[in-house]
Write a protein that holds these residues in place. Structure first.
Motif, PDB file in Angstrom:
ATOM      1  N   UNK A 172     -21.893 -11.506 -25.320  1.00 30.08           N
ATOM      2  CA  UNK A 172     -20.897 -12.516 -25.720  1.00 30.08           C
ATOM      3  C   UNK A 172     -20.088 -12.938 -24.499  1.00 30.08           C
ATOM      4  N   UNK A 173     -19.608 -11.971 -23.742  1.00 29.56           N
ATOM      5  CA  UNK A 173     -18.842 -12.258 -22.536  1.00 29.56           C
ATOM      6  C   UNK A 173     -19.677 -13.075 -21.550  1.00 29.56           C
ATOM      7  N   UNK A 174     -20.911 -12.679 -21.340  1.00 24.78           N
ATOM      8  CA  UNK A 174     -21.794 -13.381 -20.412  1.00 24.78           C
ATOM      9  C   UNK A 174     -22.051 -14.816 -20.860  1.00 24.78           C
ATOM     10  N   UNK A 175     -22.235 -15.011 -22.165  1.00 23.67           N
ATOM     11  CA  UNK A 175     -22.457 -16.351 -22.709  1.00 23.67           C
ATOM     12  C   UNK A 175     -21.244 -17.245 -22.458  1.00 23.67           C
TER      13      UNK A 175
ATOM     14  N   UNK B  89     -21.145 -23.259 -32.186  1.00 18.12           N
ATOM     15  CA  UNK B  89     -22.225 -22.528 -32.861  1.00 18.12           C
ATOM     16  C   UNK B  89     -21.823 -21.137 -33.331  1.00 18.12           C
ATOM     17  N   UNK B  90     -20.558 -20.874 -33.448  1.00 20.53           N
ATOM     18  CA  UNK B  90     -20.082 -19.524 -33.735  1.00 20.53           C
ATOM     19  C   UNK B  90     -20.594 -18.953 -35.067  1.00 20.53           C
TER      20      UNK B  90
ATOM     21  N   UNK C 111     -15.216 -12.982 -35.877  1.00 16.61           N
ATOM     22  CA  UNK C 111     -15.334 -14.393 -36.285  1.00 16.61           C
ATOM     23  C   UNK C 111     -14.107 -14.845 -37.086  1.00 16.61           C
ATOM     24  N   UNK C 112     -13.539 -13.944 -37.894  1.00 15.22           N
ATOM     25  CA  UNK C 112     -12.306 -14.294 -38.609  1.00 15.22           C
ATOM     26  C   UNK C 112     -11.185 -14.555 -37.605  1.00 15.22           C
TER      27      UNK C 112
END
Length: 151
Positions: free
Chosen positions: A89-92, A106-107, A125-126
């Motif tokens: 996630x961090x890398x993205x 796109x989450x 996500x919340x």
């Protein structure tokens, strides 16, 4: 430290995590050192009715080692990821030059959160939805419980 600095790319509020500046890692390191000094592994290996509970020593040793290695001294952003290790996630986010996943469209379909679900459920996500709604500086008091077992 600002809220953004304490908010991981995935929407997790680092201050809620049990690994950030925990006490158990240092305690585990101390216990590991002491048990090694007295060669407790050899004691545990003895086949005896007295101390038979020490037979699963290898499993205990693995858990103790992991406990000593999970301390985050800094939040995700300044510490290079959770426990100092970047995640996908961090890398993205960094590849896309995003401050966090809240900037991504796109989450809801993103599968990069799958590794968090067993402990955190849908919390990241919340939180991202709250960050989008209230902004990075004003969302923190509306965050979800960190772990799925918290009520």
């Amino acid at each position: 430290m600002e809220v953004k600095d304490q908010t991981a790319y995935c929407g997790i509020y680092c201050k809620d995590c049990i690994h950030l500046n925990n006490e158990y890692s240092e305690l585990a390191k101390g216990l590991q050192k002491h048990l090694k000094e007295i060669e407790f592994d050899k004691y545990a290996a003895i086949d005896s009715e007295f101390g038979k509970e020490f037979k699963p020593w290898d499993k205990f040793s693995i858990v103790l080692s992991k406990l000593s290695d999970t301390q985050c001294e800094k939040p995700c952003r300044s510490g290079g990821g959770c426990s100092g290790k970047p995640c996908k996630i961090m890398e993205c986010c960094q590849d896309k030059n995003f401050a966090g996943c809240w900037e991504c469209s796109d989450i809801e379909q993103c599968d990069k959160f799958d590794f968090l679900e067993p402990r955190c459920g849908d919390m990241p996500k919340m939180n991202i939805r709250e960050i989008r709604k209230y902004g990075i500086d004003n969302w923190v008091d509306k965050r979800a419980n960190f772990y799925i077992w918290q009520k």
